[in-house]
Design an enzyme around this catalytic site. Structure first.
Site, PDB file in Angstrom:
ATOM      1  N   GLU A   1       0.742  -1.200  -0.063  1.00 57.36           N
ATOM      2  CA  GLU A   1       0.284  -0.020  -0.188  1.00 57.36           C
ATOM      3  C   GLU A   1       0.739   1.260  -0.033  1.00 57.36           C
ATOM      4  OE1 GLU A   1      -2.128  -1.173   3.443  1.00 57.36           O
ATOM      5  OE2 GLU A   1      -3.198  -2.845   2.402  1.00 57.36           O
ATOM      6  N   PRO A   2       1.704   1.396  -0.974  1.00 60.35           N
ATOM      7  CA  PRO A   2       2.368   2.593  -1.284  1.00 60.35           C
ATOM      8  C   PRO A   2       1.441   3.840  -1.518  1.00 60.35           C
ATOM      9  CG  PRO A   2       2.617   1.419  -3.233  1.00 60.35           C
ATOM     10  CD  PRO A   2       1.760   0.580  -2.181  1.00 60.35           C
TER      11      PRO A   2
ATOM     12  N   ARG B   1       2.696   7.809  -0.492  1.00 58.27           N
ATOM     13  CA  ARG B   1       3.591   9.132  -0.588  1.00 58.27           C
ATOM     14  C   ARG B   1       4.709   8.582  -1.743  1.00 58.27           C
ATOM     15  NH1 ARG B   1       5.085  12.418   3.856  1.00 58.27           N
ATOM     16  NH2 ARG B   1       4.032  10.674   5.020  1.00 58.27           N
TER      17      ARG B   1
ATOM     18  N   ARG C   1       1.280  20.623   5.648  1.00 58.01           N
ATOM     19  CA  ARG C   1       2.437  19.870   6.247  1.00 58.01           C
ATOM     20  C   ARG C   1       3.503  20.547   7.139  1.00 58.01           C
ATOM     21  NH1 ARG C   1       5.649  17.222   3.747  1.00 58.01           N
ATOM     22  NH2 ARG C   1       5.717  15.400   4.996  1.00 58.01           N
TER      23      ARG C   1
ATOM     24  N   TYR D   1       3.292  19.016  10.797  1.00 56.10           N
ATOM     25  CA  TYR D   1       4.373  17.963  10.828  1.00 56.10           C
ATOM     26  C   TYR D   1       5.837  18.897  10.857  1.00 56.10           C
ATOM     27  CZ  TYR D   1       0.778  14.981   9.133  1.00 56.10           C
ATOM     28  OH  TYR D   1      -0.333  13.976   8.841  1.00 56.10           O
TER      29      TYR D   1
ATOM     30  N   CYS E   1      -3.945  34.383   8.957  1.00 50.31           N
ATOM     31  CA  CYS E   1      -3.644  34.991  10.216  1.00 50.31           C
ATOM     32  C   CYS E   1      -3.352  34.079  11.343  1.00 50.31           C
ATOM     33  CB  CYS E   1      -4.781  35.916  10.609  1.00 50.31           C
ATOM     34  SG  CYS E   1      -4.658  37.096  11.799  1.00 50.31           S
ATOM     35  N   GLU E   2      -2.242  33.479  11.214  1.00 49.18           N
ATOM     36  CA  GLU E   2      -1.534  32.565  12.280  1.00 49.18           C
ATOM     37  C   GLU E   2      -0.134  32.556  11.979  1.00 49.18           C
ATOM     38  OE1 GLU E   2      -3.007  30.651  14.218  1.00 49.18           O
ATOM     39  OE2 GLU E   2      -5.094  30.275  13.390  1.00 49.18           O
TER      40      GLU E   2
END
Length: 419
Positions: free
Chosen positions: A276-277, A279, A315, A319, A345-346
């Site tokens: 199940e690749p 990425r 991401r 992460y 606005c972060e």
């Protein structure tokens, strides 16, 4: 060969098409995928695991664009899904129901009914409660459910904590300690509403070291052989995914070591195998194009403010993930460090921090590399910012997979009560 290369002019291109022309036609921010790169990566993976009797199921959570799925289906891929919505996408893209594996710890009754009605090939169960629900739903529908048991072999994948799934303190799988997994498999085998399909394992994502894979796969093989020795049917060992990619250089993934390891462990066994690749097939075959809005020189750093934001590519914020960021057109030498940030606005809204960058100006086009996986699928409309659209370049042609939505389309989905 890399999916994205520089032309003689120095401009970054895909399949010979300049990225600046694609951005001009479809606006920015924009995801651009290389069809040839995705196709080649799938073929390379399939070739690496060819010595064993395996089936590749693309992990749709990495990229669920219908055009990407249809391309992989044309190459012979099945799908690994984690929701009823992904099941609908897989079928719409032309993937055979028999080639679909349903993973995940929290399938609802409606999703199990949907999967059984579609007659998918395999449901990976992860708890006694889930096995019981699948059995009850199958009984009510008058069918027999094909169920594999996902096991947890307590392997530290040594990857980011949020994408590590093989340890006891995660929510995934049934422990192989104290015969928990073996006992539940026996329960499944005795259930008239379940056909035991085998065992599954997935220890995490973005693994560059083969050792954790080998530990997990050896444990899975031992359990499968032990169950067979007890007279139980264990037709499939589902080995999951997780092969990592090079985010620093965005180079094609070499599956040679993975294939050799799988062959060494399993070539003398007669199991069927699932892979199940996700990425590894798409990450380095996609970029996110973004334009510079402003350059802001702070007291102690330079900010490159671009039109892509955390709602387009989550991401880096979620992460602390690294993506290489490069100018699309030829640029001068680097002049110093800069943070590449979005308009949301972060403070956490950044694409990259502390990057050596050349002098840049408004409207300069940048490419965020290795954005083909967990990019568009995780996008949102935070700050009422419609996320980037998606195009696929294949055989010299540009295919618009999903146009960028308008603010008006979002507003039309809502209603205001009468006050």
């Amino acid at each position: 060969m890399c999916a994205f290369n520089r032309l003689d002019s120095g401009e970054l291109a895909v399949d010979g098409l300049p990225l600046s022309q694609i951005a001009a036609a479809y606006d920015s921010p924009l995801y651009v995928y290389s069809g040839a790169g995705i196709r080649d990566a799938y073929r390379d993976f399939a070739a690496a695991i060819a010595p064993v009797n395996g089936k590749v199921h693309f992990a749709m959570k990495a990229n669920s664009a219908l055009g990407v799925l249809a391309l992989l289906a044309h190459e012979g891929a099945g799908a690994d899904i984690v929701s009823g919505g992904e099941l609908s996408r897989a079928l719409a893209a032309g993937i055979s129901a028999s080639d679909i594996v349903f993973s995940g710890v929290g399938k609802s009754k409606a999703e199990i009914e949907q999967a059984l009605a579609a007659n998918i090939g395999q449901i990976n169960a992860e708890s006694p409660a889930e096995v019981a629900m699948i059995s009850a739903v199958a009984k009510s529908m008058g069918v027999v459910a094909p169920v594999a048991l996902r096991v947890n072999v307590d392997v530290n994948a040594k990857t980011h904590a949020k994408i590590s799934t093989g340890q006891r303190d995660t929510k995934f799988g049934i422990s192989t300690d104290q015969n928990e997994a073996a006992d539940l498999y026996r329960v499944m085998a005795a259930d008239p509403h379940i056909t035991p399909s085998g065992l599954a394992v997935h220890i995490g994502s973005q693994l560059r070291d083969m050792a954790p894979f080998e530990t997990a796969y050896t444990a899975l093989l031992d359990l499968g052989m032990a169950l067979r020795a007890d007279g139980l049917e264990v037709p499939v060992l589902d080995l999951g995914g997780g092969v990592g990619v090079d985010y620093d250089h965005a180079t094609p993934t070499d599956f040679t070591a993975y294939g050799e390891m799988v062959t060494r462990i399993f070539n003398k066994s007669d199991f069927k195998f699932g892979f199940e690749p996700g990425r590894a097939i798409v990450a380095n075959n996609g970029v996110l194009l973004t334009k510079v809005i402003f350059i802001k020189d702070g007291d102690n750093k330079r900010f490159v403010i671009v039109d892509a934001a955390m709602n387009d590519l989550l991401r880096p914020t979620l992460y602390e993930a690294h993506h290489s960021i490069v100018p699309v057109l030829p640029a001068g030498s680097d002049i110093g460090l800069a943070d590449i940030v979005g308009p949301v606005c972060e403070t956490g809204d950044y694409i990259g921090r502390g990057r050596m960058m050349p002098a840049l100006a408004s409207d300069d086009l940048l490419a965020v590399l290795s954005a083909g996986a967990y990019g568009a699928v995780m996008a949102s409309a935070y700050n009422t910012r419609p996320p980037a659209g998606e195009v696929l370049v294949l055989d010299g042609a540009i295919h618009e997979l999903r146009a960028k939505r308008t603010v008006e389309s979002y507003l039309a989905e809502e209603s205001i009560p009468e006050f």
